[in-house]
Design an enzyme around this catalytic site. Sequence first.
Site, PDB file in Angstrom:
ATOM      1  N   GLY A  41       0.758  -1.236   0.000  1.00  0.00           N
ATOM      2  CA  GLY A  41       0.000   0.000   0.000  1.00  0.00           C
ATOM      3  C   GLY A  41       0.786   1.282   0.000  1.00  0.00           C
ATOM      4  O   GLY A  41       0.323   2.297  -0.506  1.00  0.00           O
ATOM      5  N   GLU A  91       4.597   3.788   5.954  1.00  0.00           N
ATOM      6  CA  GLU A  91       3.354   3.002   5.955  1.00  0.00           C
ATOM      7  C   GLU A  91       2.281   3.736   5.170  1.00  0.00           C
ATOM      8  O   GLU A  91       2.320   4.958   5.066  1.00  0.00           O
ATOM      9  CB  GLU A  91       2.852   2.833   7.394  1.00  0.00           C
ATOM     10  CG  GLU A  91       3.351   1.595   8.091  1.00  0.00           C
ATOM     11  CD  GLU A  91       2.595   0.346   7.688  1.00  0.00           C
ATOM     12  OE1 GLU A  91       2.020   0.290   6.584  1.00  0.00           O
ATOM     13  OE2 GLU A  91       2.589  -0.595   8.484  1.00  0.00           O
ATOM     14  N   ASP A  92       1.319   2.987   4.658  1.00  0.00           N
ATOM     15  CA  ASP A  92       0.167   3.634   4.030  1.00  0.00           C
ATOM     16  C   ASP A  92      -0.834   4.075   5.091  1.00  0.00           C
ATOM     17  O   ASP A  92      -1.266   5.217   5.109  1.00  0.00           O
ATOM     18  CB  ASP A  92      -0.492   2.739   2.975  1.00  0.00           C
ATOM     19  CG  ASP A  92      -0.914   1.369   3.496  1.00  0.00           C
ATOM     20  OD1 ASP A  92      -0.573   1.015   4.639  1.00  0.00           O
ATOM     21  OD2 ASP A  92      -1.583   0.643   2.743  1.00  0.00           O
ATOM     22  N   ASP A  95      -3.431   1.734  11.500  1.00  0.00           N
ATOM     23  CA  ASP A  95      -4.807   1.489  11.929  1.00  0.00           C
ATOM     24  C   ASP A  95      -4.759   0.966  13.369  1.00  0.00           C
ATOM     25  O   ASP A  95      -4.581   1.742  14.293  1.00  0.00           O
ATOM     26  CB  ASP A  95      -5.439   0.475  10.962  1.00  0.00           C
ATOM     27  CG  ASP A  95      -6.942   0.380  11.075  1.00  0.00           C
ATOM     28  OD1 ASP A  95      -7.460   0.408  12.204  1.00  0.00           O
ATOM     29  OD2 ASP A  95      -7.611   0.260  10.043  1.00  0.00           O
ATOM     30  N   ARG A 157      -5.985   0.602  -6.498  1.00  0.00           N
ATOM     31  CA  ARG A 157      -4.678   1.144  -6.109  1.00  0.00           C
ATOM     32  C   ARG A 157      -4.253   2.296  -7.013  1.00  0.00           C
ATOM     33  O   ARG A 157      -3.593   3.221  -6.592  1.00  0.00           O
ATOM     34  CB  ARG A 157      -3.596   0.067  -6.168  1.00  0.00           C
ATOM     35  CG  ARG A 157      -3.615  -0.916  -5.052  1.00  0.00           C
ATOM     36  CD  ARG A 157      -2.343  -1.777  -5.056  1.00  0.00           C
ATOM     37  NE  ARG A 157      -2.494  -2.962  -4.269  1.00  0.00           N
ATOM     38  CZ  ARG A 157      -2.327  -3.028  -2.947  1.00  0.00           C
ATOM     39  NH1 ARG A 157      -2.027  -1.956  -2.271  1.00  0.00           N
ATOM     40  NH2 ARG A 157      -2.477  -4.172  -2.310  1.00  0.00           N
TER      41      ARG A 157
END
Length: 167
Positions: A41, A91-92, A95, A157
Amino acid sequence: MRIKCLFSKEQISRRVKELAVQISHDYSGTNELLVLCVLNGSMFFAADLLRELHTPCQLNCIKACANESGKVELCYGADINVSGKDILLIEDIVDSGITLKSIVDIYQKQRPNSIKVCTFLDKKSRRIEDVQADYAGFEIDGKFVVGYGMDYNGKYRELPYVGYIIS
């Protein structure tokens, strides 16, 4: 299925440039920064960010996977030596923090000089592990997002913006 735009291509570009200025400033005295791009990601974000950095850096990609017992391990990039280096994990989304904490713990064992985290999106409201990003593009609520490298079942994406799916 429709996708509603959350962050436009222009908003993303502007924020990436702001982050790059901050990171370049923070690492201005560093000989070389080792950037670890968490696949898949964060590829778009990492590429755009690195093009804007004014700090010498080396790029490697890593991939985290859960094993049969649910423990997060590196299925790609475990052989990267980070000992004595300044590390920037890209990181994308942060969470729950479970994957990020596992990655940081794995690399901390090698005794890097420093480890900082740069995430494109930060979902603080969903945090389970006590981890924080040092740099965050945008803070978002619990929406499931796609685009700019992030997918839904392998799709979306390629979108140049970040959006969320509306049924």
